[in-house]
Write a protein that holds these residues in place. Structure first.
Motif, mmCIF file in Angstrom:
data_model
loop_
_atom_site.group_PDB
_atom_site.id
_atom_site.type_symbol
_atom_site.label_atom_id
_atom_site.label_comp_id
_atom_site.label_asym_id
_atom_site.label_seq_id
_atom_site.Cartn_x
_atom_site.Cartn_y
_atom_site.Cartn_z
ATOM 1 N N UNK A 158 6.241 10.360 7.367
ATOM 2 C CA UNK A 158 7.826 10.222 7.924
ATOM 3 C C UNK A 158 8.366 9.009 6.903
ATOM 4 N N UNK A 159 6.950 8.397 7.591
ATOM 5 C CA UNK A 159 8.005 6.626 6.463
ATOM 6 C C UNK A 159 8.952 6.264 7.114
ATOM 7 N N UNK A 160 8.908 6.277 8.221
ATOM 8 C CA UNK A 160 11.362 6.055 8.824
ATOM 9 C C UNK A 160 11.131 4.963 8.609
ATOM 10 N N UNK A 161 12.969 5.198 8.429
ATOM 11 C CA UNK A 161 13.492 3.952 8.020
ATOM 12 C C UNK A 161 12.860 2.147 9.289
ATOM 13 N N UNK A 162 13.434 0.963 7.790
ATOM 14 C CA UNK A 162 12.828 0.160 9.183
ATOM 15 C C UNK A 162 11.659 -0.167 9.286
ATOM 16 N N UNK A 163 10.933 0.763 9.461
ATOM 17 C CA UNK A 163 9.284 0.027 10.583
ATOM 18 C C UNK A 163 8.842 1.238 9.703
ATOM 19 N N UNK A 164 8.577 2.357 8.367
ATOM 20 C CA UNK A 164 8.118 2.772 8.055
ATOM 21 C C UNK A 164 6.549 1.592 7.010
ATOM 22 N N UNK A 165 5.490 1.117 7.585
ATOM 23 C CA UNK A 165 4.299 1.018 6.922
ATOM 24 C C UNK A 165 3.812 1.316 5.299
ATOM 25 N N UNK A 166 3.049 0.512 4.781
ATOM 26 C CA UNK A 166 2.231 0.918 3.376
ATOM 27 C C UNK A 166 1.031 1.575 3.095
ATOM 28 N N UNK A 167 1.079 2.084 2.386
ATOM 29 C CA UNK A 167 -0.481 2.808 2.278
ATOM 30 C C UNK A 167 -0.345 2.218 1.601
ATOM 31 N N UNK A 168 -2.371 1.825 1.545
ATOM 32 C CA UNK A 168 -2.174 0.677 0.654
ATOM 33 C C UNK A 168 -3.052 1.548 -0.707
ATOM 34 N N UNK A 169 -3.690 1.192 -1.065
ATOM 35 C CA UNK A 169 -4.443 1.581 -2.801
ATOM 36 C C UNK A 169 -5.319 2.667 -2.329
ATOM 37 N N UNK A 170 -5.341 3.838 -2.505
ATOM 38 C CA UNK A 170 -6.796 4.284 -2.681
ATOM 39 C C UNK A 170 -6.930 5.539 -3.590
ATOM 40 N N UNK A 171 -7.841 6.378 -3.522
ATOM 41 C CA UNK A 171 -8.252 7.579 -4.055
ATOM 42 C C UNK A 171 -8.738 8.341 -2.986
ATOM 43 N N UNK A 172 -7.735 9.163 -3.186
ATOM 44 C CA UNK A 172 -8.108 10.159 -1.849
ATOM 45 C C UNK A 172 -9.636 11.041 -1.616
ATOM 46 N N UNK A 173 -10.033 11.064 -3.067
ATOM 47 C CA UNK A 173 -11.711 11.861 -3.198
ATOM 48 C C UNK A 173 -12.232 11.098 -2.585
ATOM 49 N N UNK A 174 -12.584 9.330 -2.920
ATOM 50 C CA UNK A 174 -13.414 8.856 -2.288
ATOM 51 C C UNK A 174 -13.762 9.159 -0.245
ATOM 52 N N UNK A 175 -12.642 9.117 -0.098
ATOM 53 C CA UNK A 175 -12.843 9.533 0.981
ATOM 54 C C UNK A 175 -13.127 10.685 1.788
ATOM 55 N N UNK A 176 -12.151 11.483 0.618
ATOM 56 C CA UNK A 176 -12.490 12.963 1.758
ATOM 57 C C UNK A 176 -14.241 13.447 0.941
ATOM 58 N N UNK A 177 -14.804 12.431 0.441
ATOM 59 C CA UNK A 177 -16.716 12.718 0.001
ATOM 60 C C UNK A 177 -16.777 11.992 0.595
ATOM 61 N N UNK A 178 -16.872 11.366 0.953
ATOM 62 C CA UNK A 178 -17.880 9.614 1.493
ATOM 63 C C UNK A 178 -17.831 10.533 3.052
ATOM 64 N N UNK A 179 -16.146 10.614 4.097
ATOM 65 C CA UNK A 179 -16.410 11.015 4.616
ATOM 66 C C UNK A 179 -15.930 12.584 5.530
ATOM 67 N N UNK A 180 -15.838 12.668 4.350
ATOM 68 C CA UNK A 180 -15.684 14.418 4.487
ATOM 69 C C UNK A 180 -16.758 15.692 4.062
ATOM 70 N N UNK A 181 -17.384 15.031 3.130
ATOM 71 C CA UNK A 181 -18.460 15.567 2.190
ATOM 72 C C UNK A 181 -17.856 17.039 1.551
ATOM 73 N N UNK A 182 -16.369 16.694 0.813
ATOM 74 C CA UNK A 182 -15.913 17.635 -0.368
ATOM 75 C C UNK A 182 -16.954 17.033 -1.571
ATOM 76 N N UNK A 183 -18.074 17.616 -2.002
ATOM 77 C CA UNK A 183 -18.499 17.490 -3.094
ATOM 78 C C UNK A 183 -18.269 17.207 -4.548
ATOM 79 N N UNK A 184 -17.557 17.817 -5.064
ATOM 80 C CA UNK A 184 -17.121 17.661 -6.563
ATOM 81 C C UNK A 184 -14.939 17.400 -6.615
ATOM 82 N N UNK A 185 -14.610 17.068 -7.687
ATOM 83 C CA UNK A 185 -13.212 16.534 -8.093
ATOM 84 C C UNK A 185 -12.287 17.998 -7.485
ATOM 85 N N UNK A 186 -12.290 18.570 -6.788
ATOM 86 C CA UNK A 186 -11.718 20.092 -7.344
ATOM 87 C C UNK A 186 -10.786 20.332 -6.167
ATOM 88 N N UNK A 187 -9.738 19.643 -6.026
ATOM 89 C CA UNK A 187 -8.727 19.364 -4.730
ATOM 90 C C UNK A 187 -7.860 19.093 -5.426
#
Ligand code: 6CS
Ligand code: FE
Length: 327
Positions: A158-187
């Motif tokens: 939603x990133x609401x007006x006035x109060x929506x906070x940031x999403x810091x820099x990241x690669x989604x795959x790094x999280x999905x690989x380490x924390x979810x078990x996504x094997x390869x970059x095919x998403x």
């Protein structure tokens, strides 16, 4: 026009994908992260686009080439005004009347009560389920990933007006690989703009070309990390030197657009977004499409996999649906 045959994959990819991988290679973690004292910049081992273009494909040659080169692609005006109105009514209803939603899927802003995200929206709302299966989204994902696809994760940000906070820099795959078990970059993710994304209200920022490097992160993942990371991510974020190098090499872009447009971005592109202190909300619907051949295994960097509402563990291939959302 029927899609052309998928060409035999070259040896270097066969090794990474094919049946002749050794047991050791099958078990190897090709994208290790959060396990060394120093961050590293490693090469991407997977193609970005998994199928050659052909006449009548979901994207044309120029779009495929741009997505391969940049790691993202903007599709302006994908949904018409009536479809956008339907999506906006639905998201307003979900926000205004969250009673029927699974409370664990509702994430509030850090230090506040404003809704930051609602996850698993395709499972909790019929209109979002239909949107996720739309051929303009799922059909494009299936083409680029060269396989049937399923929803790994969906969310309304939603990133609401006035109060929506940031999403810091990241690669989604790094999280999905380490924390979810996504094997390869095919998403890939597709963000459907539900409110105007302007230069001021915290649009998605991307580093074009960064999807071809894999920045490993340092720091051990805390237990039940998702309970904080979906509000504010402090682990699985790259080091500032590597970020600065990528930004220096490739620049930073922030695609803006009208409601009804969509931004497709590769699972490994470096991205983030600033907070929103304007009165205008920046609401988007995100759908993450994963190739059926790439379904989750055991997490590569933590003991316990994240819950199913964040990372689907029982995938069903999508049969893309053609036609307008409102009939
Ligand atoms: O951890 C995740 O899966 C979520 N976090 C971010 C910042 N982007 C991807 C996804 O929504
Ligand atoms: Fe992300």
């Amino acid at each position: 026009m029927k899609p052309g045959p998928i060409p035999p994959i070259p040896n270097w990819q066969r090794k990474a994908w094919g049946p002749d991988m050794t047991a050791a290679e099958l078990l190897a973690d090709l994208y290790p992260s959060r396990c060394a004292a120093e961050p590293e910049r490693r090469p991407r081992l997977d193609p970005v686009v998994h199928r050659p273009c052909y006449p009548g494909a979901a994207l044309d040659e120029a779009q495929v080439a741009a997505f391969e080169r940049d790691g993202f692609l903007v599709l302006d005006g994908l949904f018409d005004a009536e479809e956008v109105a339907l999506l906006q009514r639905e998201t307003g209803r979900l926000l205004g009347n969250p009673a029927g939603l699974d409370t664990e899927t509702m994430i509030t802003e850090p230090g506040g009560k404003e809704v930051r995200s609602i996850f698993a929206i395709h499972r909790q709302n019929k209109v979002m389920e239909r949107l996720a299966a739309d051929s303009r989204l799922a059909g494009v994902a299936s083409f680029l990933l060269g396989d049937d696809v399923y929803i790994h994760q969906s969310r309304l940000n939603y990133k609401p007006g006035f109060h929506g906070k940031e999403f810091y820099w990241h690669s989604d795959f790094e999280t999905w690989h380490v924390e979810d078990g996504m094997p390869r970059m095919r998403a890939l993710s597709i963000s459907v703009l539900l409110a105007e994304n302007t230069p001021n209200n915290g649009p998605l920022m991307l580093i074009p070309g960064s999807h071809k490097s894999y920045l490993t992160c340092v720091g051990e993942t805390p237990e039940d990390h998702y309970k904080i990371s979906l509000k504010r991510q402090d682990y699985g974020v790259p080091d500032e030197l590597s970020l600065a190098e990528l930004a220096q090499e490739h620049g930073i872009v922030a695609p803006t657009g009208k409601p009804g447009s969509a931004v497709i971005f590769d699972c490994n592109i470096m991205h983030g977004s600033n907070g929103n202190i304007t009165p205008l909300p920046r609401s988007n619907a995100f759908f993450v499409y994963n190739a059926m051949a790439n379904r989750l295994e055991q997490p590569f960097g933590v003991e316990k996999a994240r819950p199913d509402f964040i990372a689907a563990r029982d995938p069903r291939p999508i049969a893309p649906v053609t036609g307008r959302l409102c009939g």
